[in-house]
Design an enzyme around this catalytic site. Structure first.
Site, PDB file in Angstrom:
ATOM      1  CB  SER A   1      -0.831   0.096   1.130  1.00  0.00           C
ATOM      2  OG  SER A   1      -1.936   0.998   1.264  1.00  0.00           O
TER       3      SER A   1
ATOM      4  CE  LYS B   1       0.055   2.579  -3.686  1.00  0.00           C
ATOM      5  NZ  LYS B   1       0.549   1.261  -4.081  1.00  0.00           N
TER       6      LYS B   1
END
Length: 274
Positions: free
Chosen positions: A147, A165
C-alpha cells in the site's frame, strides 16, 4: 539482512509469487524470501527487468519463474499464476505489488491518467489475489498488499494514488475477513520514503530526500531491506496469527502528516511553470 534474525531454512520449499517483481521494493521482498529458502515467481510488464530480477534472485539461491504480464489483464495474470504453480509448485505467499504513480494536481489529471493508476494498483491487486486464491487455499497461504501512506494521509498531487491505495487497504481487509475461513491471511505493508526506488524518483528523487527526512521522526530515508524484512516476517510462521493488519514501515512518517511535502512540491511545481 533477514537471515540475521530468522532461520534461513524457514521458508524452504515454499513458493512466493510477486507482481511487479522485477525491480525495487518488490524485488527486494523476493530476495528476502529467497534468503529464507523460498522459490520465487515474478511477473511484470518488462522482460528486461524480469530477466535482471531473475539473475538477482538466482544469486540468492532461489529457483525462479518469470512471466511477462500486465496486472490490468486478468487473463494474463491468471495464466502467469497457473504457470508459476506448475513450474515451482503451489503458491504459499502472494505479493500484490505492481504500482503506478505520477505527480499532478487533481485538476490536471486526465480521466485516463486517473483510471490507469487505479487499474494498475487496485484492479491489478484484485486480479493477482483472485488468481492466486485456489493455490493459497490449498497451501493455507498468505496475501501481502503493498500500500502507501497516501491511503490514510492526503498528499497533494496524489489524488489518484490515494484513491487506489485506500481501495487496496479496504480490499485487503475484506479478503482477510472472507478468506480467513480457508486459512488465508491477508495484510498490507505501507512503505515510507525508500531511497533509490522508482517511486521515490517520481516523488522528487534525491532533491526531495531532505524534505522526506524532515517529515520522518527517525530522521532518515528507508532502505529496501527495511521494507523487505517486514514483508518476509509476514510470510513466516512467526506471523501466523496476523491478518487484516496494515503495517507502516516508514520511520514514523505517517505521524507527521504531509504539510512539508505539500508545500515543497507545490513550490517546485510553481517554479517549473514560471
Amino acid at each position: 539482512m533477514i537471515t540475521d534474525f530468522i532461520n534461513p531454512e524457514t521458508l524452504r520449499g515454499q513458493v512466493a509469487f510477486i507482481t511487479g517483481g522485477g525491480s525495487g521494493i518488490n524485488l527486494a521482498i523476493g530476495k528476502a524470501l529467497a534468503r529464507l529458502g523460498a522459490n520465487v515467481g515474478i511477473c511484470g510488464r518488462t522482460a528486461e527487468r524480469l530477466e535482471t530480477g531473475r539473475q538477482e534472485l538466482e544469486r540468492v539461491g532461489a529457483k525462479v519463474f518469470t512471466a511477462v504480464a500486465d496486472v490490468r489483464d486478468a487473463g494474463a495474470v491468471q495464466d502467469a499464476v497457473s504457470a508459476c504453480g506448475e513450474v515451482l509448485g503451489p503458491i504459499n505467499f502472494a505479493v500484490c505489488g505492481a504500482a503506478g504513480n505520477f505527480v499532478a494536481p487533481a485538476e490536471a489529471i486526465s480521466p485516463n491518467g486517473f483510471r490507469t493508476v487505479v487499474e494498475i494498483d487496485l484492479l491489478g491487486a484484485f486480479h493477482a489475489a483472485h488468481a492466486c486464491f485456489e493455490q493459497l487455499r490449498l497451501t493455507r497461504g498468505a496475501l501481502l498488499f503493498v500500500s502507501g501512506g497516501q491511503s490514510y494521509v492526503p498528499f497533494a498531487y496524489q489524488a489518484h494514488v490515494g484513491a487506489a491505495k485506500a481501495g487496496i487497504d479496504n480490499l485487503m481487509a475484506n479478503l482477510a475477513l472472507e478468506w480467513g475461513r480457508y486459512g488465508i491471511r491477508a495484510n498490507s505493508i505501507v512503505p515510507g520514503p525508500v531511497e533509490g526506488t522508482e517511486g521515490m524518483n517520481r516523488m522528487g528523487g534525491a532533491d526531495a530526500e531532505v524534505i522526506w527526512k524532515k517529515m520522518t521522526p527517525l530522521g532518515r530515508m528507508g532502505k529496501l531491506d527495511d521494507v523487505a524484512n517486514v514483508a518476509a516476517f509476514l510470510a513466516t510462521p512467526l506471523a501466523s496469527y496476523v491478518s487484516g493488519a496494515r503495517i507502516a514501515v516508514d520511520g514514523g512518517q505517517n505521524l507527521t502528516g504531509s504539510h512539508v511535502f505539500n508545500q515543497a512540491i507545490g513550490d517546485a511545481m510553481d517554479v517549473s511553470k514560471g
